[in-house]
Design a protein around this motif. Sequence first.
Motif, PDB file in Angstrom:
ATOM      1  N   ALA A 109      33.653  39.531  40.246  1.00 53.03           N
ATOM      2  CA  ALA A 109      34.479  38.991  39.160  1.00 53.03           C
ATOM      3  C   ALA A 109      34.372  37.477  39.091  1.00 53.03           C
ATOM      4  O   ALA A 109      34.472  36.885  38.010  1.00 53.03           O
ATOM      5  N   ALA A 110      34.147  36.830  40.235  1.00 53.52           N
ATOM      6  CA  ALA A 110      34.078  35.369  40.288  1.00 53.52           C
ATOM      7  C   ALA A 110      32.682  34.836  40.022  1.00 53.52           C
ATOM      8  O   ALA A 110      32.503  33.620  39.894  1.00 53.52           O
ATOM      9  N   ALA A 126      41.214  44.999  47.631  1.00 52.52           N
ATOM     10  CA  ALA A 126      40.565  44.245  46.560  1.00 52.52           C
ATOM     11  C   ALA A 126      41.604  43.550  45.682  1.00 52.52           C
ATOM     12  O   ALA A 126      41.408  42.412  45.250  1.00 52.52           O
ATOM     13  N   THR A 147      38.948  48.735  40.432  1.00 52.07           N
ATOM     14  CA  THR A 147      38.690  49.317  41.749  1.00 52.07           C
ATOM     15  C   THR A 147      39.422  50.641  41.913  1.00 52.07           C
ATOM     16  O   THR A 147      38.873  51.600  42.480  1.00 52.07           O
ATOM     17  N   SER A 182      41.395  43.988  35.162  1.00 60.03           N
ATOM     18  CA  SER A 182      41.687  43.387  36.462  1.00 60.03           C
ATOM     19  C   SER A 182      40.885  44.075  37.556  1.00 60.03           C
ATOM     20  O   SER A 182      40.497  45.237  37.446  1.00 60.03           O
ATOM     21  N   VAL A 183      40.620  43.342  38.623  1.00 60.71           N
ATOM     22  CA  VAL A 183      39.923  43.910  39.775  1.00 60.71           C
ATOM     23  C   VAL A 183      40.707  45.100  40.322  1.00 60.71           C
ATOM     24  O   VAL A 183      40.137  46.128  40.710  1.00 60.71           O
ATOM     25  N   TRP A 237      42.684  34.837  45.809  1.00 52.45           N
ATOM     26  CA  TRP A 237      41.513  33.993  45.528  1.00 52.45           C
ATOM     27  C   TRP A 237      41.411  33.616  44.046  1.00 52.45           C
ATOM     28  O   TRP A 237      41.220  32.459  43.694  1.00 52.45           O
ATOM     29  N   LEU A 238      41.581  34.614  43.180  1.00 56.65           N
ATOM     30  CA  LEU A 238      41.382  34.387  41.749  1.00 56.65           C
ATOM     31  C   LEU A 238      42.682  34.266  40.977  1.00 56.65           C
ATOM     32  O   LEU A 238      42.662  34.098  39.753  1.00 56.65           O
ATOM     33  N   GLN A 252      44.578  36.620  40.295  1.00 60.92           N
ATOM     34  CA  GLN A 252      44.514  37.741  39.366  1.00 60.92           C
ATOM     35  C   GLN A 252      45.357  38.893  39.921  1.00 60.92           C
ATOM     36  O   GLN A 252      44.867  39.794  40.588  1.00 60.92           O
ATOM     37  N   PRO A 283      36.210  41.354  43.874  1.00 62.30           N
ATOM     38  CA  PRO A 283      36.569  39.967  43.564  1.00 62.30           C
ATOM     39  C   PRO A 283      35.368  39.024  43.522  1.00 62.30           C
ATOM     40  O   PRO A 283      35.322  38.121  42.689  1.00 62.30           O
ATOM     41  N   ALA A 315      41.761  39.538  45.172  1.00 59.67           N
ATOM     42  CA  ALA A 315      41.682  39.000  43.812  1.00 59.67           C
ATOM     43  C   ALA A 315      42.915  38.159  43.486  1.00 59.67           C
ATOM     44  O   ALA A 315      42.820  37.134  42.804  1.00 59.67           O
TER      45      ALA A 315
END
Length: 308
Positions: free
Chosen positions: A37-38, A263, A108, A103-104, A270-271, A273, A34, A267
């Motif tokens: 990714a950010a 993960a 992952t 996507s994360v 936080w994101l 996602q 994540p 994600a």
Amino acid sequence: MSRIEQSHESLTLPPARDAGLLAIALAGVSASGPIMAATAAPALAIAFWRNALGAGSTGLFVGLRHRAEFAALDRRGWAVASLAGVFLALHFGTWVPSIKLTSVASATALVATQSVFTGLIAAAAGRRLPRIAWLGMVLAIIGTALIAGADFGISARALAGDGLALLGGIFAAAYVTAGASARREMSTSAYTTICYSVCALGLLVVCLAARQPLSGYSGKAWLLILAVTVSAQLLGHSLFNVVLRSVSATFVSLTILIEVPGAALIAGLWLDQWPPLSAIPGLVLLLAGLIVVVRARQPGAEPVPDLD
């Protein structure tokens, strides 16, 4: 990063202190995907700086302390450790970009298939694998196909990310195999210094050839690059190695797989996602297959490396 060492194979629960260290390590590696990714920087540049900072933080100390061992290494030792570094660079050069495309959660999970590819390389080299390991591989392959099918329904970009993550898993397996050969004649410190230096240099060459900017990022981007270096390596895999004094390599390998849902959760929170609902059956099946593969490992099998 340093290679996780083999230990005894029991699956007894760790002492309370080591259980706490494992929890911190899991949080560190789960956050790495994540965070990358950010990060508002080119994926290849993130891969370079993460490895360059990690290698630089330990390379000088190790180099001074192990000068005699470096001087005594023969050409084969240098060559095999350098080859492992090339495979490691290829791993990061494919997996980190995959996080930017898919996507994360998918990236992952798919890069974790390194356990499957490591087993396939071992089988190709003539090592006999338990039947249960083959069953786990089949489950993982079916799960991979389901994830790819779900992402294909989203976009070609996501499917390309899945492909890069799978390549990252293949290169990680090659890194493990080459590293196991190199470690037969050198210490962990000497091996990792050579391997990570070659990895960082290889990624630098790729970034320069692809004209990827290596500077000019925002302060936030630099903080995130530093954060992923600290979380994945110092708080992540370094602690995994610490607990191996009292915890089996199989237990640690199984614990590392928690990074996949970890993960995905980070994600999502936080994101924002979250993996599509259509990908969840594939993610579950892939994770189940990987657990079977790792659990089927026999004493003497190569340990899972610390990469992501």
